[in-house]
Design a protein around this motif. Structure first.
Motif, PDB file in Angstrom:
ATOM      1  N   ARG A   1     120.567  60.094  -5.126  1.00  0.00           N
ATOM      2  CA  ARG A   1     121.122  61.338  -5.668  1.00  0.00           C
ATOM      3  C   ARG A   1     120.241  62.529  -5.294  1.00  0.00           C
ATOM      4  O   ARG A   1     120.731  63.607  -4.957  1.00  0.00           O
ATOM      5  N   GLN A   2     118.930  62.324  -5.341  1.00  0.00           N
ATOM      6  CA  GLN A   2     118.012  63.385  -4.942  1.00  0.00           C
ATOM      7  C   GLN A   2     118.200  63.756  -3.470  1.00  0.00           C
ATOM      8  O   GLN A   2     118.106  64.929  -3.094  1.00  0.00           O
ATOM      9  N   ALA A   3     118.444  62.756  -2.649  1.00  0.00           N
ATOM     10  CA  ALA A   3     118.588  63.004  -1.214  1.00  0.00           C
ATOM     11  C   ALA A   3     119.742  63.954  -0.926  1.00  0.00           C
ATOM     12  O   ALA A   3     119.645  64.814  -0.044  1.00  0.00           O
ATOM     13  N   TYR A   4     120.827  63.814  -1.674  1.00  0.00           N
ATOM     14  CA  TYR A   4     122.027  64.580  -1.366  1.00  0.00           C
ATOM     15  C   TYR A   4     122.234  65.796  -2.260  1.00  0.00           C
ATOM     16  O   TYR A   4     122.920  66.743  -1.862  1.00  0.00           O
ATOM     17  N   GLY A   5     121.680  65.773  -3.444  1.00  0.00           N
ATOM     18  CA  GLY A   5     122.027  66.798  -4.418  1.00  0.00           C
ATOM     19  C   GLY A   5     123.296  66.410  -5.142  1.00  0.00           C
ATOM     20  O   GLY A   5     124.138  65.666  -4.616  1.00  0.00           O
ATOM     21  N   ALA A   6     123.482  66.911  -6.347  1.00  0.00           N
ATOM     22  CA  ALA A   6     124.565  66.445  -7.227  1.00  0.00           C
ATOM     23  C   ALA A   6     125.943  66.637  -6.605  1.00  0.00           C
ATOM     24  O   ALA A   6     126.773  65.718  -6.594  1.00  0.00           O
ATOM     25  N   GLY A   7     126.222  67.832  -6.073  1.00  0.00           N
ATOM     26  CA  GLY A   7     127.558  68.096  -5.556  1.00  0.00           C
ATOM     27  C   GLY A   7     127.924  67.224  -4.375  1.00  0.00           C
ATOM     28  O   GLY A   7     129.011  66.635  -4.337  1.00  0.00           O
ATOM     29  N   THR A   8     127.036  67.133  -3.392  1.00  0.00           N
ATOM     30  CA  THR A   8     127.289  66.308  -2.211  1.00  0.00           C
ATOM     31  C   THR A   8     127.394  64.842  -2.591  1.00  0.00           C
ATOM     32  O   THR A   8     128.264  64.114  -2.083  1.00  0.00           O
ATOM     33  N   TYR A   9     126.530  64.386  -3.484  1.00  0.00           N
ATOM     34  CA  TYR A   9     126.543  62.981  -3.882  1.00  0.00           C
ATOM     35  C   TYR A   9     127.883  62.625  -4.535  1.00  0.00           C
ATOM     36  O   TYR A   9     128.485  61.589  -4.196  1.00  0.00           O
ATOM     37  N   GLU A  10     128.371  63.471  -5.445  1.00  0.00           N
ATOM     38  CA  GLU A  10     129.642  63.172  -6.118  1.00  0.00           C
ATOM     39  C   GLU A  10     130.806  63.183  -5.135  1.00  0.00           C
ATOM     40  O   GLU A  10     131.731  62.375  -5.244  1.00  0.00           O
ATOM     41  N   ARG A  11     130.763  64.091  -4.166  1.00  0.00           N
ATOM     42  CA  ARG A  11     131.821  64.103  -3.153  1.00  0.00           C
ATOM     43  C   ARG A  11     131.783  62.831  -2.309  1.00  0.00           C
ATOM     44  O   ARG A  11     132.833  62.256  -1.986  1.00  0.00           O
ATOM     45  N   LEU A  12     130.596  62.367  -1.968  1.00  0.00           N
ATOM     46  CA  LEU A  12     130.467  61.115  -1.218  1.00  0.00           C
ATOM     47  C   LEU A  12     130.974  59.922  -2.027  1.00  0.00           C
ATOM     48  O   LEU A  12     131.649  59.041  -1.482  1.00  0.00           O
ATOM     49  N   VAL A  13     130.659  59.895  -3.308  1.00  0.00           N
ATOM     50  CA  VAL A  13     131.132  58.800  -4.167  1.00  0.00           C
ATOM     51  C   VAL A  13     132.654  58.773  -4.207  1.00  0.00           C
ATOM     52  O   VAL A  13     133.283  57.708  -4.122  1.00  0.00           O
ATOM     53  N   GLU A  14     133.278  59.936  -4.322  1.00  0.00           N
ATOM     54  CA  GLU A  14     134.737  60.009  -4.367  1.00  0.00           C
ATOM     55  C   GLU A  14     135.354  59.515  -3.060  1.00  0.00           C
ATOM     56  O   GLU A  14     136.352  58.780  -3.057  1.00  0.00           O
ATOM     57  N   LEU A  15     134.774  59.905  -1.935  1.00  0.00           N
ATOM     58  CA  LEU A  15     135.262  59.423  -0.650  1.00  0.00           C
ATOM     59  C   LEU A  15     135.048  57.923  -0.478  1.00  0.00           C
ATOM     60  O   LEU A  15     135.869  57.218   0.091  1.00  0.00           O
ATOM     61  N   LYS A  16     133.944  57.443  -1.003  1.00  0.00           N
ATOM     62  CA  LYS A  16     133.666  56.003  -0.955  1.00  0.00           C
ATOM     63  C   LYS A  16     134.754  55.230  -1.698  1.00  0.00           C
ATOM     64  O   LYS A  16     135.219  54.187  -1.238  1.00  0.00           O
ATOM     65  N   ARG A  17     135.167  55.742  -2.837  1.00  0.00           N
ATOM     66  CA  ARG A  17     136.226  55.072  -3.601  1.00  0.00           C
ATOM     67  C   ARG A  17     137.522  54.998  -2.801  1.00  0.00           C
ATOM     68  O   ARG A  17     138.283  54.043  -2.906  1.00  0.00           O
ATOM     69  N   GLY A  18     137.743  56.006  -1.971  1.00  0.00           N
ATOM     70  CA  GLY A  18     138.977  56.015  -1.173  1.00  0.00           C
ATOM     71  C   GLY A  18     138.904  55.138   0.047  1.00  0.00           C
ATOM     72  O   GLY A  18     139.872  54.440   0.378  1.00  0.00           O
ATOM     73  N   TYR A  19     137.756  55.141   0.740  1.00  0.00           N
ATOM     74  CA  TYR A  19     137.671  54.425   2.014  1.00  0.00           C
ATOM     75  C   TYR A  19     137.139  52.997   1.885  1.00  0.00           C
ATOM     76  O   TYR A  19     137.413  52.159   2.733  1.00  0.00           O
ATOM     77  N   ASP A  20     136.345  52.732   0.853  1.00  0.00           N
ATOM     78  CA  ASP A  20     135.737  51.397   0.738  1.00  0.00           C
ATOM     79  C   ASP A  20     135.470  51.100  -0.741  1.00  0.00           C
ATOM     80  O   ASP A  20     134.326  50.966  -1.169  1.00  0.00           O
ATOM     81  N   PRO A  21     136.524  50.984  -1.548  1.00  0.00           N
ATOM     82  CA  PRO A  21     136.340  50.867  -3.007  1.00  0.00           C
ATOM     83  C   PRO A  21     135.599  49.620  -3.449  1.00  0.00           C
ATOM     84  O   PRO A  21     134.958  49.635  -4.506  1.00  0.00           O
ATOM     85  N   THR A  22     135.623  48.543  -2.663  1.00  0.00           N
ATOM     86  CA  THR A  22     134.908  47.323  -3.059  1.00  0.00           C
ATOM     87  C   THR A  22     133.535  47.232  -2.427  1.00  0.00           C
ATOM     88  O   THR A  22     132.874  46.200  -2.500  1.00  0.00           O
ATOM     89  N   ASN A  23     133.100  48.332  -1.781  1.00  0.00           N
ATOM     90  CA  ASN A  23     131.777  48.388  -1.151  1.00  0.00           C
ATOM     91  C   ASN A  23     131.632  47.324  -0.082  1.00  0.00           C
ATOM     92  O   ASN A  23     130.584  46.656  -0.030  1.00  0.00           O
TER      93      ASN A  23
END
Length: 455
Positions: free
Chosen positions: A433-455
């Protein structure tokens, strides 16, 4: 990466893969298995169930679909410098055989497959006097460095590696092939430019190239470590007025007795200030003149040389197989206290192979919008990478690791709290989270849920 339900690959999985791939499938009983799992960082000792040696995109698709159908733990191996390049008991999708490179000197672009290393790409682009922003070690993979952001000798003139990425081909977690760019799948294109390998497997990269070399003004100037406080105070003032064409790196270390290094620095603690001028060597000579004239250097090798020679300069001191543990911080412009802390802890290193390397940022890198890419470390002045390094037979591994951790802790009062993702170890979610900052990290998490929800 593993999920809660991911399983270890079985013998039947290996047989299924062998029937699906044109490349080799290597299991623990096969010749070449130990060589396949021996990556750059010798401290990483993992035993995958198998390696899928992919010769092309069809092999990558087949491996991804097999892993998905059988819910296998997966790691992706390209250059092999990352801490997550291998997984215990799982499937490693090995991209190293994918070496295709196509340079278009008229359009000034290059398309390279994911198994290409920076030295291999530089060799092809330099045929035309062109280069893109790449790593500073030739055996670093283009894939991992690009997906994490990408910093190197040309960054202050031409931005991060991701700022020069025009498009990419990606195999998604569904086993589908998509092209990403500003015009196609722009959300995924945003994510892979700094978000790492979390959204699919990139099989090829298209880069913008720039006129560079074949001769550049570049190289190191070595000073005794006892002179480092005054050298770095001068350095701070010098780079404050440096043009974008000049990128510098300084390194605090004990150079080994290698033929490629001058005898004057063998085994002696030094501060090395390295520079590259991304422009005319004649113009660069005037820019670097104060740097060359300052103090009492042991050796001055800042001179015209082939760009490929600059790119391989650090290769002899970062070979495959040594054991490594690293920590990293980002800094604002250097203060006296930060300089003193860097020098004090570098002087106390516990292994002659350990070092601290500091990258000058800014320039074009800093003029890209914070939200333009997932690589969002745009306002730092310096990247600090603290490296504890030792060999397998060294009994003091924990002592070396403690040195790096103590060094990292001592830098915290001077740091910004952020970290470059390619310099992250296995440090947990909060550091990510520190690497990306809160806004970028949350956007990445949302995209992750769309493209690879089961990791």
């Amino acid at each position: 990466m593993a999920t809660e339900t991911a399983t270890r690959a079985r013998a039947t999985d290996l047989e299924h893969l062998r029937s699906s791939l044109s490349g080799l499938v290597i299991g623990p009983e096969d010749e070449g298995y130990d060589e396949a799992r021996s990556i750059w960082n010798g401290a990483i000792d993992r035993r995958p169930a198998c390696f899928a040696r992919c010769t092309g995109v069809a092999d990558v698709v087949a491996a991804v679909r097999c892993a998905r159908e059988r819910d296998l733990q997966v790691a992706v191996l390209a250059g092999g410098h990352g801490v997550d390049a291998l997984c215990d008991g799982g499937l490693v999708i090995d991209l190293l055989p994918m070496k295709g490179i196509r340079v278009d000197p008229v359009a000034r672009t290059a398309r390279a497959e994911a198994g290409v290393l920076w030295g291999e790409l530089d060799r092809e682009t330099q045929l035309f006097g062109l280069a893109t922003v790449g790593g500073i070690v030739t055996h670093t993979g283009i894939a991992g460095l690009t997906l994490g952001g990408g910093i190197g000798w040309l960054m202050r003139k031409h931005g991060a590696t991701v700022d020069n990425l025009l498009s990419a081909d990606v195999v998604t977690a569904e086993g589908e092939i998509v092209t990403v760019s500003e015009a196609e799948n722009p959300d995924l294109f945003w994510a892979i430019r700094g978000g790492g390998g979390n959204f699919g497997i990139v099989t090829s990269f298209e880069y913008r190239l720039h006129p560079v070399g074949p001769i550049v003004l570049a190289g190191p100037i070595f000073h005794p470590l006892e002179d480092a406080p005054e050298v770095l105070r001068f350095y701070r003032e010098f780079i404050a007025a440096a043009p974008d064409e000049l990128t510098t790196i300084f390194d605090l270390s004990v150079p080994p007795a290698l033929p490629s290094l001058p005898e004057e620095v063998h085994g002696r603690p030094v501060v090395m200030v390295g520079a590259c001028y991304a422009g005319s060597p004649d113009e660069g000579a005037e820019v670097v003149r104060p740097l060359k004239q300052f103090g009492r250097p042991l050796v001055d090798l800042l001179e015209p040389k082939p760009y490929t020679a600059l790119q391989s300069m650090f290769d002899p001191v970062v070979p495959h197989g040594w054991h490594r543990y690293w920590k990293s911080v980002e800094l604002p412009p250097l203060t006296d206290a930060a300089i003193d802390t860097l020098v004090e802890h570098s002087a106390a290193l516990t292994s002659p192979k350990s070092y601290c390397i500091v990258f000058q940022l800014g320039g074009a890198l800093a003029r890209v919008g914070e939200d333009a890419t997932a690589f969002s470390q745009r306002d730092a002045a310096h990247n600090v990478n603290i490296n504890a390094v030792w060999t397998e037979e060294d009994p003091d591994a924990e002592r070396h690791i403690a040195w790096a951790r103590d060094f990292f802790d001592a830098m915290q009062p001077h740091a910004r709290g952020r970290v470059y993702v390619n310099f992250l170890g296995e440090e947990g979610g909060e550091r990510e989270r520190q690497a990306y900052g809160a806004g970028t990290y949350e956007r990445l998490v949302e995209l992750k849920r769309g493209y690879d929800p089961t990791n």
